[in-house]
Scaffold this motif. Structure first.
Motif, PDB file in Angstrom:
ATOM      1  N   SER A 140      12.841  -5.727   6.984  1.00 28.18           N
ATOM      2  CA  SER A 140      12.418  -6.371   8.235  1.00 28.18           C
ATOM      3  C   SER A 140      13.586  -6.603   9.179  1.00 28.18           C
ATOM      4  CB  SER A 140      11.686  -7.683   7.944  1.00 28.18           C
ATOM      5  OG  SER A 140      12.512  -8.584   7.250  1.00 28.18           O
TER       6      SER A 140
ATOM      7  N   ALA B 278      14.149  -3.352  11.022  1.00 27.59           N
ATOM      8  CA  ALA B 278      13.037  -3.110  11.947  1.00 27.59           C
ATOM      9  C   ALA B 278      13.183  -3.980  13.192  1.00 27.59           C
ATOM     10  CB  ALA B 278      11.708  -3.382  11.249  1.00 27.59           C
TER      11      ALA B 278
ATOM     12  N   LYS C 239      13.959  -2.886  17.117  1.00 28.39           N
ATOM     13  CA  LYS C 239      12.841  -3.273  17.984  1.00 28.39           C
ATOM     14  C   LYS C 239      11.555  -2.496  17.666  1.00 28.39           C
ATOM     15  CE  LYS C 239      15.859  -4.872  21.690  1.00 28.39           C
ATOM     16  NZ  LYS C 239      16.159  -6.072  21.020  1.00 28.39           N
ATOM     17  N   ILE C 240      11.319  -2.284  16.370  1.00 26.54           N
ATOM     18  CA  ILE C 240      10.094  -1.631  15.920  1.00 26.54           C
ATOM     19  C   ILE C 240       9.392  -2.454  14.828  1.00 26.54           C
ATOM     20  CG2 ILE C 240      10.697   0.729  16.594  1.00 26.54           C
ATOM     21  CD1 ILE C 240      11.670   1.212  13.718  1.00 26.54           C
ATOM     22  N   SER C 241       9.658  -3.750  14.824  1.00 26.28           N
ATOM     23  CA  SER C 241       9.072  -4.602  13.791  1.00 26.28           C
ATOM     24  C   SER C 241       7.561  -4.745  13.943  1.00 26.28           C
ATOM     25  CB  SER C 241       9.739  -5.979  13.780  1.00 26.28           C
ATOM     26  OG  SER C 241       9.559  -6.621  15.026  1.00 26.28           O
ATOM     27  N   ASP C 242       7.006  -4.323  15.088  1.00 26.38           N
ATOM     28  CA  ASP C 242       5.547  -4.311  15.221  1.00 26.38           C
ATOM     29  C   ASP C 242       4.937  -3.133  14.469  1.00 26.38           C
ATOM     30  OD1 ASP C 242       6.784  -2.566  17.096  1.00 26.38           O
ATOM     31  OD2 ASP C 242       4.962  -2.535  18.315  1.00 26.38           O
ATOM     32  N   GLN C 243       5.768  -2.167  14.042  1.00 29.06           N
ATOM     33  CA  GLN C 243       5.294  -0.966  13.358  1.00 29.06           C
ATOM     34  C   GLN C 243       5.668  -0.931  11.880  1.00 29.06           C
ATOM     35  OE1 GLN C 243       6.657   2.559  15.519  1.00 29.06           O
ATOM     36  NE2 GLN C 243       6.926   1.225  17.300  1.00 29.06           N
ATOM     37  N   ILE C 244       6.874  -1.396  11.545  1.00 28.43           N
ATOM     38  CA  ILE C 244       7.385  -1.302  10.172  1.00 28.43           C
ATOM     39  C   ILE C 244       8.176  -2.564   9.824  1.00 28.43           C
ATOM     40  CG2 ILE C 244       7.559   1.221  10.315  1.00 28.43           C
ATOM     41  CD1 ILE C 244      10.634   0.841  10.488  1.00 28.43           C
TER      42      ILE C 244
ATOM     43  N   ASP D 273      -2.139  -2.668   9.490  1.00 28.02           N
ATOM     44  CA  ASP D 273      -1.811  -1.883  10.684  1.00 28.02           C
ATOM     45  C   ASP D 273      -0.329  -1.540  10.833  1.00 28.02           C
ATOM     46  OD1 ASP D 273      -4.531  -1.859  11.461  1.00 28.02           O
ATOM     47  OD2 ASP D 273      -4.289  -3.823  12.396  1.00 28.02           O
ATOM     48  N   LYS D 274       0.459  -1.738   9.789  1.00 30.94           N
ATOM     49  CA  LYS D 274       1.855  -1.312   9.808  1.00 30.94           C
ATOM     50  C   LYS D 274       2.037  -0.160   8.835  1.00 30.94           C
ATOM     51  CE  LYS D 274       4.428  -5.376  11.244  1.00 30.94           C
ATOM     52  NZ  LYS D 274       5.581  -6.223  10.907  1.00 30.94           N
ATOM     53  N   GLU D 275       2.985   0.727   9.152  1.00 30.13           N
ATOM     54  CA  GLU D 275       3.337   1.816   8.252  1.00 30.13           C
ATOM     55  C   GLU D 275       4.222   1.264   7.144  1.00 30.13           C
ATOM     56  OE1 GLU D 275       4.877   5.299  10.199  1.00 30.13           O
ATOM     57  OE2 GLU D 275       3.840   4.735  12.044  1.00 30.13           O
TER      58      GLU D 275
END
Length: 70
Positions: free
Chosen positions: A14, A17, A21-26, A32-34
């Motif tokens: 985390s 991530a 700036k991709i903590s909304d994805q991973i 809904d996260k990879e």
């Protein structure tokens, strides 16, 4: 003093991530996260060397291998 094993795992997942700036994805296991996952034999949050004892690997929702078989 360095990081605890649990802090190292958080920083590598985390924490990275968030930095990218991709903590909304991973970075965390949430709907809904990879996610790519490893199953390990041990407690890497207490002994970081246990991270090397991989028993199974998942890439997304796909099971890749079971290293404990055979």
């Amino acid at each position: 003093a360095g990081l605890t094993p649990a802090e190292v795992i958080v920083a590598a997942t985390s924490g990275n991530a968030e930095a990218l700036k991709i903590s909304d994805q991973i970075g965390t296991i949430e709907p809904d996260k990879e996610a790519d996952l490893i199953i390990v034999n041990g407690a890497p949050d207490r002994d970081i060397t246990d991270i090397a004892h991989v028993q199974a690997t998942f890439k997304g929702a796909q099971f890749l291998n079971n290293l404990s078989a055979g």
